[in-house]
Design an enzyme around this catalytic site. Structure first.
Site, PDB file in Angstrom:
ATOM      1  N   HIS A 617       0.841  -1.202   0.000  1.00  0.00           N
ATOM      2  CA  HIS A 617       0.000   0.000   0.000  1.00  0.00           C
ATOM      3  C   HIS A 617       0.873   1.248   0.000  1.00  0.00           C
ATOM      4  CE1 HIS A 617      -3.289  -2.474   2.332  1.00  0.00           C
ATOM      5  NE2 HIS A 617      -3.111  -2.896   1.087  1.00  0.00           N
TER       6      HIS A 617
HETATM    7  C1  LIG Z   1      -0.331  -7.460  -4.081  1.00  0.00           C
HETATM    8  C2  LIG Z   1      -1.263  -6.327  -3.742  1.00  0.00           C
HETATM    9  C3  LIG Z   1      -2.437  -6.600  -3.061  1.00  0.00           C
HETATM   10  C4  LIG Z   1      -3.304  -5.555  -2.718  1.00  0.00           C
HETATM   11  N1  LIG Z   1      -4.506  -5.855  -2.139  1.00  0.00           N
HETATM   12  C5  LIG Z   1      -5.377  -4.860  -1.885  1.00  0.00           C
HETATM   13  C6  LIG Z   1      -6.684  -5.147  -1.392  1.00  0.00           C
HETATM   14  O1  LIG Z   1      -7.072  -6.288  -1.244  1.00  0.00           O
HETATM   15  N2  LIG Z   1      -7.505  -4.090  -1.104  1.00  0.00           N
HETATM   16  C7  LIG Z   1      -7.106  -2.790  -1.264  1.00  0.00           C
HETATM   17  O2  LIG Z   1      -7.861  -1.896  -0.916  1.00  0.00           O
HETATM   18  N3  LIG Z   1      -5.896  -2.508  -1.793  1.00  0.00           N
HETATM   19  C8  LIG Z   1      -5.034  -3.493  -2.129  1.00  0.00           C
HETATM   20  N4  LIG Z   1      -3.838  -3.203  -2.711  1.00  0.00           N
HETATM   21  C9  LIG Z   1      -3.516  -1.787  -2.966  1.00  0.00           C
HETATM   22  C10 LIG Z   1      -4.254  -1.207  -4.175  1.00  0.00           C
HETATM   23  O3  LIG Z   1      -4.192  -2.070  -5.272  1.00  0.00           O
HETATM   24  C11 LIG Z   1      -3.597   0.134  -4.498  1.00  0.00           C
HETATM   25  O4  LIG Z   1      -3.724   0.953  -3.350  1.00  0.00           O
HETATM   26  C12 LIG Z   1      -4.237   0.848  -5.684  1.00  0.00           C
HETATM   27  O5  LIG Z   1      -4.141   0.065  -6.841  1.00  0.00           O
HETATM   28  C13 LIG Z   1      -3.535   2.189  -5.893  1.00  0.00           C
HETATM   29  O6  LIG Z   1      -4.033   2.812  -7.040  1.00  0.00           O
HETATM   30  P1  LIG Z   1      -3.191   3.914  -7.804  1.00  0.00           P
HETATM   31  O7  LIG Z   1      -4.044   4.450  -8.873  1.00  0.00           O
HETATM   32  O8  LIG Z   1      -2.611   4.856  -6.809  1.00  0.00           O
HETATM   33  O9  LIG Z   1      -1.916   3.156  -8.414  1.00  0.00           O
HETATM   34  P2  LIG Z   1      -1.807   1.825  -9.259  1.00  0.00           P
HETATM   35  O10 LIG Z   1      -3.049   1.023  -9.183  1.00  0.00           O
HETATM   36  O11 LIG Z   1      -0.543   1.190  -8.805  1.00  0.00           O
HETATM   37  O12 LIG Z   1      -1.654   2.311 -10.766  1.00  0.00           O
HETATM   38  C14 LIG Z   1      -0.565   3.060 -11.238  1.00  0.00           C
HETATM   39  C15 LIG Z   1      -0.263   2.633 -12.664  1.00  0.00           C
HETATM   40  O13 LIG Z   1       0.540   3.635 -13.291  1.00  0.00           O
HETATM   41  C16 LIG Z   1       1.473   3.015 -14.142  1.00  0.00           C
HETATM   42  N5  LIG Z   1       2.583   3.961 -14.350  1.00  0.00           N
HETATM   43  C17 LIG Z   1       3.454   4.414 -13.421  1.00  0.00           C
HETATM   44  N6  LIG Z   1       4.318   5.290 -13.979  1.00  0.00           N
HETATM   45  C18 LIG Z   1       3.987   5.396 -15.280  1.00  0.00           C
HETATM   46  C19 LIG Z   1       4.530   6.149 -16.358  1.00  0.00           C
HETATM   47  N7  LIG Z   1       5.561   6.979 -16.197  1.00  0.00           N
HETATM   48  N8  LIG Z   1       3.973   6.001 -17.593  1.00  0.00           N
HETATM   49  C20 LIG Z   1       2.903   5.170 -17.762  1.00  0.00           C
HETATM   50  N9  LIG Z   1       2.356   4.435 -16.764  1.00  0.00           N
HETATM   51  C21 LIG Z   1       2.880   4.557 -15.527  1.00  0.00           C
HETATM   52  C22 LIG Z   1       1.863   1.765 -13.362  1.00  0.00           C
HETATM   53  O14 LIG Z   1       2.458   0.784 -14.199  1.00  0.00           O
HETATM   54  C23 LIG Z   1       0.542   1.341 -12.752  1.00  0.00           C
HETATM   55  O15 LIG Z   1      -0.132   0.412 -13.563  1.00  0.00           O
HETATM   56  C24 LIG Z   1      -2.967  -4.216  -3.061  1.00  0.00           C
HETATM   57  C25 LIG Z   1      -1.795  -3.957  -3.766  1.00  0.00           C
HETATM   58  C26 LIG Z   1      -0.942  -5.001  -4.109  1.00  0.00           C
HETATM   59  C27 LIG Z   1       0.310  -4.698  -4.862  1.00  0.00           C
END
Ligand SMILES: Cc1cc2nc3c(=O)[nH]c(=O)nc-3n(C[C@H](O)[C@H](O)[C@H](O)COP(=O)(O)OP(=O)(O)OC[C@H]3O[C@@H](n4cnc5c(N)ncnc54)[C@H](O)[C@@H]3O)c2cc1C
Length: 685
Positions: A617
């Site tokens: 997270h």
């Molecule tokens: C193994 C695991 C289990 C989890 N289980 C849970 C759960 O059960 N419940 C829960 O609430 N949360 C869970 N989480 C956390 C949750 O998935 C994240 O908090 C959430 O996905 C965050 O969303 P975000 O949009 O901040 O980032 P992300 O979902 O990480 O998305 C960011 C995306 O941006 C892309 N990116 C980054 N830089 C660039 C760039 N320069 N150019 C193009 N693309 C780029 C990345 O590749 C990524 O795909 C878990 C996370 C993991 C890793």
């Protein structure tokens, strides 16, 4: 262009091989016979012998470790390369290991004494080095489908259900991805969104439904349903940031983050908890009153409805049932965790390697599909280098797809690249606000285990369906930990047994099917930071603070009690210097020896390199606030410095959410999308 990365020399690789061969070698002679005898049930001797004889080098898996080493940042490769170089000399090995002789030429017994010395050293750098090498070796070997190891552990490998009817019941949406031609690409949109995870997915759906021409750019790759092998090593390599081997800069925290189409929502564990009221109030008090309003709740409700989030269809697996039972015996509060599984039961222990059944409602199954239906366009394998800014206004992005350059013009840019990459991209684009990259929260996690007589098969069934809040308020101000059940397969399990010798370590892995793992997921009050390395890519600076260590201590203590109350015959923690505790079944948690054990666990606490800490997270590294001196973005998600440049992902959290952050990320992005629509409508008036 960043300078090419350094490569380890053959001599350095020879030393790295010798270290990992010490941890997971081929057992021979009497050692092998003793191993078989000790674990024999009368029918499995051949299976045990094959596992004993299988080593990381003779399975040809050393190359995976070297690949992982080469994926580290340049300065880390240099640092490790120097250690390997020193160990390639007799004097250097004497200095670092106390034995005269080139490390790789020493006997396995001598090497064993040296690695144990490192693991028990007073010098934290040696402990961290030894832990890092063990982790690399262990994950590479036990995540790989090594047949003899899987048979000995009675681990089925890929999900046995993967070819059943369930696989074809729900198809993945079909996405067309824009290919950049050799000469490069220039296109224009209303909005370009960087990242396809929780934040990016919702923004794409909401803004394209509002009639905007939207492009989503993702650096990761979309794996088709049939391409998900549900083999651990494929899952980590293909779907995770850095192939699953990302750590903070000093190597003490292992960090998992999604790096594929759908970001973290493609690999996460379905737990869908709402932001607790006390955190909403905390954010409101910090100048963001919106979080205490029904309008914010409307965003949570909209997401809940779209994903059909519910706890109605939960079928707890054995590990979750025992968490509930231990808590019941102790009178600890528990609740079911709602799941984003579209209103259906979801027994999918392999979901962390992608949901091949199309049941988990990640952005790939939902919001990105909604965006597609409203005309959005998509790019995969495309890394955004910089946001283009003209006269203080965002006008697009530039980036690269497989070495081919693209320029996208847009009147709004939304950065949803996650809490590790978002601050890094903003810095590369020239933004100067001092809060960008600060306030990083990780929800540091420690592990506690119980071994039971009955089979648990912790990798089977729904992953994370129950939680206890008993330890959620350690400091009296809303900071403590939640205790939950994680996804647990041999690769992750392999980093926890206390390594004292190779045979003992392999033996410990044989109890896999009888283990209940619990995670202590702490709400960290004190943050770390993201800074850019010389290559312009993010580095993660983070140390668990004294304050937050107290939360982990309470959580570990409570978790041990839960497991003992639930009937474990043996318990242990992720602390190197704390031995296992054999439970006296008649006394349970009332055993004075157990009480002494708990005291020792808390006294030992969490020390760098001697306790395994993880994080899935990442939050807060571009915090939202009402003042540019204390925050990176406005309450609307727009950056303070650049008009039309928004951040919509977990990085805008003002403090750690204290619950698994997906639903909060979705709902904040949903709110930011409403703010953008509203601003656009009023500017048209
Ligand atoms: C193994 C695991 C289990 C989890 N289980 C849970 C759960 O059960 N419940 C829960 O609430 N949360 C869970 N989480 C956390 C949750 O998935 C994240 O908090 C959430 O996905 C965050 O969303 P975000 O949009 O901040 O980032 P992300 O979902 O990480 O998305 C960011 C995306 O941006 C892309 N990116 C980054 N830089 C660039 C760039 N320069 N150019 C193009 N693309 C780029 C990345 O590749 C990524 O795909 C878990 C996370 C993991 C890793």
């Amino acid at each position: 262009m960043p300078a090419p990365k350094p490569r380890l020399t053959d001599d350095q690789i020879k030393v790295a091989y010798a270290i990992i061969d010490t941890f997971i070698p081929e057992l021979t002679g009497q050692e092998l016979e003793d191993f078989v005898r000790q674990h024999s049930n009368g029918t499995n001797d051949d299976i045990l012998r094959a596992f004993g004889k299988s080593g990381i080098i003779n399975e040809d898996l050393g190359r995976l470790v070297i690949d992982k080493l080469h994926s580290l940042p340049a300065e880390k490769i240099d640092e490790l390369g120097t250690v390997f170089k020193v160990l390639n000399t007799k004097v250097g090995t004497l200095a670092l290991g106390g034995t005269y002789g080139e490390f790789a030429s020493l006997s396995r017994e001598q090497r064993t004494q040296i690695v144990i010395g490192w693991s028990n050293s007073m010098i934290s750098k040696l402990r961290i080095f030894s832990r890092a090498m063990l982790t690399l070796a262990a994950i590479s070997y036990f995540s790989h489908p090594v047949e003899s190891a899987q048979r000995a552990m009675e681990y089925p490998g890929a999900d046995p259900e993967m070819h059943s009817d369930r696989f074809t019941a729900k198809s993945f949406p079909v996405y067309d991805f824009i290919q950049v031609p050799p000469q490069g690409l220039e296109q224009s949109y209303d909005v370009v969104i960087v990242g396809s995870g929780a934040g990016g997915g919702v923004m794409a759906a909401e803004l394209s439904k509002a009639g905007k021409r939207v492009l989503v750019i993702e650096k990761g790759h979309h794996y088709q349903q049939s391409e998900l092998t549900l083999v651990q090593s494929d899952g980590f390599t293909n779907l995770y940031e850095n192939g699953g081997s990302l750590t903070n800069t000093d190597g003490t925290v292992t960090i998992l983050a999604g790096g594929t189409w759908g970001g973290g929502t493609t690999v996460n564990w379905c737990a869908s908890l709402q932001l607790p009221h006390y955190v909403r109030e905390e954010w409101a008090k910090q100048g963001l009153p919106y979080f205490n309003t029904p309008a914010y709740q409307e965003s949570i409700d909209a997401i809940t409805t779209r994903l059909n989030i519910s706890d109605k269809y939960i079928k707890h697996n054995n590990a979750n049932l025992l968490l509930l039972e231990g808590c019941r015996k102790l009178g600890y509060p528990t609740k079911n965790i709602p799941q984003n599984t579209g209103g259906q039961e979801h027994s999918c222990g392999w979901c962390g390697f992608g949901c091949r059944f199309g049941e988990k409602q990640g952005t790939m199954m939902t919001f990105l599909a909604d965006a597609k239906d409203h005309g959005a366009k998509f790019m995969q394998d495309s890394f955004v280098d910089r946001v283009l800014i003209e006269k203080g206004k965002a006008v697009g992005v530039i980036g690269t797809q497989n070495g081919r350059k693209f320029t996208i013009r847009a009147s709004k840019v939304v950065v949803s690249s996650g809490s590790i990459h978002t601050p890094s991209l903003l810095r590369r684009s020239g933004l100067k606000n001092k809060n960008i990259g600060k306030n990083l929260h990780l929800h540091p996690v420690s592990y506690v285990f119980g071994e039971f007589d009955q089979r648990i098969d912790c990798y089977q069934g729904s992953i994370m369906t129950a939680v206890t809040t008993v330890a959620e308020n350690t400091d009296g101000h809303g900071y403590g930990s939640k205790i939950e059940v994680p996804s647990h397969h041999p690769g992750i399990n392999s980093i926890f047994p206390k390594w004292e010798n190779a045979a003992g370590y392999k033996g410990a892995m044989l109890s896999l099917n009888h283990i209940v793992p619990l995670i202590v997921l702490s709400r960290d009050r004190d943050g770390g930071s993201i800074v850019n390395g010389a290559d312009g890519l993010p580095r993660i600076n983070y140390t668990v603070s004294k304050h937050d260590t107290l939360s982990l201590e309470e959580g570990i203590e409570r978790s041990l009690s839960i497991l003992v109350a639930a009937g474990a015959k043996k318990v242990w923690t992720c602390q190197r210097f704390i031995p296992e505790f054999a439970v006296k079944s008649d006394l349970g948690v009332e055993d004075p020896e157990f009480k002494k054990y708990l005291k020792a666990v808390v006294r030992e606490s969490i020390k760098p390199g001697s306790a395994t800490i993880g994080s899935a997270h990442q939050m807060g590294s571009c915090r939202m606030g009402n003042n540019p001196k204390t925050s990176a973005v406005k309450p609307t998600g727009e950056t303070w410095e650049v008009k039309g440049l928004y951040v919509a992902d977990a990085s805008v959290f003002p403090t750690a959410s204290g619950v698994n952050p997906m639903l909060t990320t979705y709902s904040i992005a949903h709110s930011i999308a409403q703010f953008i629509k509203k601003a656009d409508n009023s500017s048209k008036l």
